[in-house]
Design an enzyme around this catalytic site. Structure first.
Site, PDB file in Angstrom:
ATOM      1  N   LYS A  11       0.820  -1.212   0.000  1.00  0.00           N
ATOM      2  CA  LYS A  11       0.000   0.000   0.000  1.00  0.00           C
ATOM      3  C   LYS A  11       0.863   1.275   0.000  1.00  0.00           C
ATOM      4  O   LYS A  11       2.076   1.215   0.253  1.00  0.00           O
ATOM      5  CB  LYS A  11      -0.938  -0.038   1.210  1.00  0.00           C
ATOM      6  CG  LYS A  11      -1.911  -1.231   1.187  1.00  0.00           C
ATOM      7  CD  LYS A  11      -2.938  -1.112   2.289  1.00  0.00           C
ATOM      8  CE  LYS A  11      -3.889  -2.295   2.282  1.00  0.00           C
ATOM      9  NZ  LYS A  11      -4.982  -2.123   3.261  1.00  0.00           N
ATOM     10  N   TYR A  51     -12.478  -2.122  -3.567  1.00  0.00           N
ATOM     11  CA  TYR A  51     -12.960  -2.282  -2.191  1.00  0.00           C
ATOM     12  C   TYR A  51     -14.484  -2.182  -2.090  1.00  0.00           C
ATOM     13  O   TYR A  51     -15.003  -1.873  -1.009  1.00  0.00           O
ATOM     14  CB  TYR A  51     -12.291  -1.245  -1.286  1.00  0.00           C
ATOM     15  CG  TYR A  51     -10.877  -1.623  -0.869  1.00  0.00           C
ATOM     16  CD1 TYR A  51     -10.638  -2.765  -0.114  1.00  0.00           C
ATOM     17  CD2 TYR A  51      -9.785  -0.839  -1.220  1.00  0.00           C
ATOM     18  CE1 TYR A  51      -9.358  -3.115   0.290  1.00  0.00           C
ATOM     19  CE2 TYR A  51      -8.493  -1.175  -0.823  1.00  0.00           C
ATOM     20  CZ  TYR A  51      -8.288  -2.320  -0.073  1.00  0.00           C
ATOM     21  OH  TYR A  51      -7.030  -2.669   0.337  1.00  0.00           O
ATOM     22  N   PHE A  59     -15.403   3.392   7.355  1.00  0.00           N
ATOM     23  CA  PHE A  59     -14.049   3.782   6.955  1.00  0.00           C
ATOM     24  C   PHE A  59     -13.856   3.813   5.437  1.00  0.00           C
ATOM     25  O   PHE A  59     -12.754   4.089   4.961  1.00  0.00           O
ATOM     26  CB  PHE A  59     -13.008   2.851   7.598  1.00  0.00           C
ATOM     27  CG  PHE A  59     -13.216   1.381   7.287  1.00  0.00           C
ATOM     28  CD1 PHE A  59     -12.759   0.833   6.099  1.00  0.00           C
ATOM     29  CD2 PHE A  59     -13.862   0.553   8.198  1.00  0.00           C
ATOM     30  CE1 PHE A  59     -12.947  -0.511   5.814  1.00  0.00           C
ATOM     31  CE2 PHE A  59     -14.056  -0.795   7.925  1.00  0.00           C
ATOM     32  CZ  PHE A  59     -13.600  -1.326   6.723  1.00  0.00           C
ATOM     33  N   ARG A  87      -1.372 -14.496   4.652  1.00  0.00           N
ATOM     34  CA  ARG A  87      -2.142 -13.820   5.712  1.00  0.00           C
ATOM     35  C   ARG A  87      -1.414 -13.921   7.050  1.00  0.00           C
ATOM     36  O   ARG A  87      -1.425 -12.985   7.846  1.00  0.00           O
ATOM     37  CB  ARG A  87      -3.574 -14.366   5.787  1.00  0.00           C
ATOM     38  CG  ARG A  87      -4.384 -13.956   4.552  1.00  0.00           C
ATOM     39  CD  ARG A  87      -5.819 -14.399   4.597  1.00  0.00           C
ATOM     40  NE  ARG A  87      -6.611 -13.641   5.551  1.00  0.00           N
ATOM     41  CZ  ARG A  87      -7.098 -12.422   5.327  1.00  0.00           C
ATOM     42  NH1 ARG A  87      -6.847 -11.794   4.195  1.00  0.00           N
ATOM     43  NH2 ARG A  87      -7.831 -11.822   6.238  1.00  0.00           N
ATOM     44  N   THR A  93      -5.269  -7.298  10.566  1.00  0.00           N
ATOM     45  CA  THR A  93      -5.637  -6.107   9.786  1.00  0.00           C
ATOM     46  C   THR A  93      -5.350  -4.831  10.564  1.00  0.00           C
ATOM     47  O   THR A  93      -4.801  -3.873  10.016  1.00  0.00           O
ATOM     48  CB  THR A  93      -7.152  -6.155   9.449  1.00  0.00           C
ATOM     49  OG1 THR A  93      -7.415  -7.381   8.767  1.00  0.00           O
ATOM     50  CG2 THR A  93      -7.555  -4.989   8.579  1.00  0.00           C
ATOM     51  N   ARG A 104       2.840  -6.294   9.000  1.00  0.00           N
ATOM     52  CA  ARG A 104       2.105  -5.125   9.502  1.00  0.00           C
ATOM     53  C   ARG A 104       2.708  -4.609  10.812  1.00  0.00           C
ATOM     54  O   ARG A 104       2.745  -3.405  11.047  1.00  0.00           O
ATOM     55  CB  ARG A 104       0.622  -5.471   9.646  1.00  0.00           C
ATOM     56  CG  ARG A 104      -0.073  -5.491   8.274  1.00  0.00           C
ATOM     57  CD  ARG A 104      -1.458  -6.055   8.342  1.00  0.00           C
ATOM     58  NE  ARG A 104      -2.196  -5.874   7.101  1.00  0.00           N
ATOM     59  CZ  ARG A 104      -3.226  -6.626   6.739  1.00  0.00           C
ATOM     60  NH1 ARG A 104      -3.621  -7.616   7.530  1.00  0.00           N
ATOM     61  NH2 ARG A 104      -3.851  -6.392   5.602  1.00  0.00           N
ATOM     62  N   ASN A 114      -6.269   5.126  14.076  1.00  0.00           N
ATOM     63  CA  ASN A 114      -6.643   6.061  13.016  1.00  0.00           C
ATOM     64  C   ASN A 114      -8.012   5.709  12.448  1.00  0.00           C
ATOM     65  O   ASN A 114      -8.552   4.638  12.705  1.00  0.00           O
ATOM     66  CB  ASN A 114      -5.595   6.023  11.891  1.00  0.00           C
ATOM     67  CG  ASN A 114      -4.212   6.405  12.393  1.00  0.00           C
ATOM     68  OD1 ASN A 114      -4.008   6.564  13.574  1.00  0.00           O
ATOM     69  ND2 ASN A 114      -3.273   6.529  11.483  1.00  0.00           N
ATOM     70  N   ASN A 119      -2.131  -0.041   6.876  1.00  0.00           N
ATOM     71  CA  ASN A 119      -1.556  -1.296   7.353  1.00  0.00           C
ATOM     72  C   ASN A 119      -0.598  -1.985   6.374  1.00  0.00           C
ATOM     73  O   ASN A 119      -0.428  -3.194   6.412  1.00  0.00           O
ATOM     74  CB  ASN A 119      -2.679  -2.253   7.783  1.00  0.00           C
ATOM     75  CG  ASN A 119      -3.693  -2.503   6.686  1.00  0.00           C
ATOM     76  OD1 ASN A 119      -3.540  -1.981   5.586  1.00  0.00           O
ATOM     77  ND2 ASN A 119      -4.710  -3.296   6.961  1.00  0.00           N
ATOM     78  N   HIS A 122      -2.070  -5.565   1.615  1.00  0.00           N
ATOM     79  CA  HIS A 122      -3.364  -6.236   1.467  1.00  0.00           C
ATOM     80  C   HIS A 122      -3.108  -7.650   0.950  1.00  0.00           C
ATOM     81  O   HIS A 122      -2.164  -7.864   0.182  1.00  0.00           O
ATOM     82  CB  HIS A 122      -4.249  -5.490   0.458  1.00  0.00           C
ATOM     83  CG  HIS A 122      -5.444  -6.295   0.011  1.00  0.00           C
ATOM     84  ND1 HIS A 122      -6.596  -6.360   0.759  1.00  0.00           N
ATOM     85  CD2 HIS A 122      -5.621  -7.119  -1.068  1.00  0.00           C
ATOM     86  CE1 HIS A 122      -7.453  -7.182   0.131  1.00  0.00           C
ATOM     87  NE2 HIS A 122      -6.888  -7.655  -0.967  1.00  0.00           N
ATOM     88  N   GLU A 133      -9.623 -10.870  -7.394  1.00  0.00           N
ATOM     89  CA  GLU A 133      -8.663  -9.775  -7.186  1.00  0.00           C
ATOM     90  C   GLU A 133      -7.492  -9.869  -8.169  1.00  0.00           C
ATOM     91  O   GLU A 133      -6.991  -8.840  -8.630  1.00  0.00           O
ATOM     92  CB  GLU A 133      -8.161  -9.787  -5.740  1.00  0.00           C
ATOM     93  CG  GLU A 133      -9.271  -9.411  -4.752  1.00  0.00           C
ATOM     94  CD  GLU A 133      -8.791  -9.274  -3.320  1.00  0.00           C
ATOM     95  OE1 GLU A 133      -9.570  -8.781  -2.496  1.00  0.00           O
ATOM     96  OE2 GLU A 133      -7.639  -9.671  -3.014  1.00  0.00           O
TER      97      GLU A 133
HETATM   98  P1  CMP Z   1      -7.270  -4.690   3.662  1.00  0.00           P
HETATM   99  O1  CMP Z   1      -6.762  -6.024   4.044  1.00  0.00           O
HETATM  100  O2  CMP Z   1      -6.712  -4.030   2.449  1.00  0.00           O
HETATM  101  O3  CMP Z   1      -8.864  -4.733   3.537  1.00  0.00           O
HETATM  102  C1  CMP Z   1      -9.689  -3.604   3.729  1.00  0.00           C
HETATM  103  C2  CMP Z   1      -8.956  -2.466   4.370  1.00  0.00           C
HETATM  104  O4  CMP Z   1      -9.789  -1.552   5.063  1.00  0.00           O
HETATM  105  C3  CMP Z   1      -8.039  -3.013   5.446  1.00  0.00           C
HETATM  106  O5  CMP Z   1      -6.973  -3.696   4.890  1.00  0.00           O
HETATM  107  C4  CMP Z   1      -7.717  -1.727   6.213  1.00  0.00           C
HETATM  108  O6  CMP Z   1      -6.790  -0.908   5.506  1.00  0.00           O
HETATM  109  C5  CMP Z   1      -9.086  -1.068   6.206  1.00  0.00           C
HETATM  110  N1  CMP Z   1      -9.900  -1.465   7.385  1.00  0.00           N
HETATM  111  C6  CMP Z   1     -10.520  -2.652   7.597  1.00  0.00           C
HETATM  112  N2  CMP Z   1     -11.226  -2.647   8.746  1.00  0.00           N
HETATM  113  C7  CMP Z   1     -11.052  -1.424   9.267  1.00  0.00           C
HETATM  114  C8  CMP Z   1     -11.544  -0.797  10.467  1.00  0.00           C
HETATM  115  N3  CMP Z   1     -12.361  -1.433  11.321  1.00  0.00           N
HETATM  116  N4  CMP Z   1     -11.163   0.475  10.706  1.00  0.00           N
HETATM  117  C9  CMP Z   1     -10.358   1.109   9.838  1.00  0.00           C
HETATM  118  N5  CMP Z   1      -9.869   0.586   8.673  1.00  0.00           N
HETATM  119  C10 CMP Z   1     -10.204  -0.666   8.401  1.00  0.00           C
END
Ligand code: CMP
Length: 148
Positions: A11, A51, A59, A87, A93, A104, A114, A119, A122, A133
């Site tokens: 990212k 997304y 969010f 993973r 996450t 991460r 935040n 993070n 993905h 994807e």
């Molecule tokens: P990713 O694995 O790319 O999938 C969706 C993204 O949304 C996740 O990583 C985070 O960057 C963001 N995300 C998922 N859940 C939350 C949450 N509860 N609060 C804030 N950001 C989130």
């Protein structure tokens, strides 16, 4: 032994930190072969489409802004149990809950408090999602299974 493919994104926060190479090194040290890769700066439309499943989440807008704040690296990783293995390597996450030694934990930019988790990476969460994807970013002929 189940060889799988998964879609990975480094990212904008991790690209800006200059840790593409370090993250690639983790893939290679853990049996995840990079079989397709490219850098791109996603458009808003692309990020919203990628997304779309999160469209109703609070969010969502912040997530889209984050994902278009700078270029990303997208790659297809292939290996034994690649989806689960990747993973595990990524960690939780929410970086606040990511275990020490995970990508991460080491490279995410936020503390978990935040509006959106910056993070670092993905990864697809299932075989079905991985297929969708991978197809989102790559044509079949851009994928290069390892022949040696
Ligand atoms: P990713 O694995 O790319 O999938 C969706 C993204 O949304 C996740 O990583 C985070 O960057 C963001 N995300 C998922 N859940 C939350 C949450 N509860 N609060 C804030 N950001 C989130």
């Amino acid at each position: 032994m189940a060889i799988e493919q998964t879609l990975s994104i480094i990212k904008p926060d991790a690209v800006a930190k200059g840790v593409i190479g370090e993250i690639y090194s983790r893939f290679e040290k853990n049996g995840l072969n990079i079989i397709a890769t490219r850098m791109l700066h996603m458009t808003r439309k692309q990020a919203e489409a990628f997304y779309a499943v999160h469209r109703e989440r609070p969010f969502f807008n912040k997530l889209v802004e984050f994902m278009i704040s700078g270029p990303v690296m997208v790659q297809v990783l292939e290996g034994d149990e690649a989806i689960t293995k990747y993973r595990e390597l990524m960690g939780a996450t929410n970086p606040k809950f990511a275990a020490p030694g995970t990508i991460r934990y080491d490279y995410a930019s936020d503390t978990g408090n935040n509006d959106v988790h910056e993070n670092a990476v993905h990864g697809s969460d299932s075989q079905e999602t991985a297929r969708v994807e991978i197809d989102f970013f790559f044509k079949r002929e851009e994928i290069c299974p390892r022949t040696r």
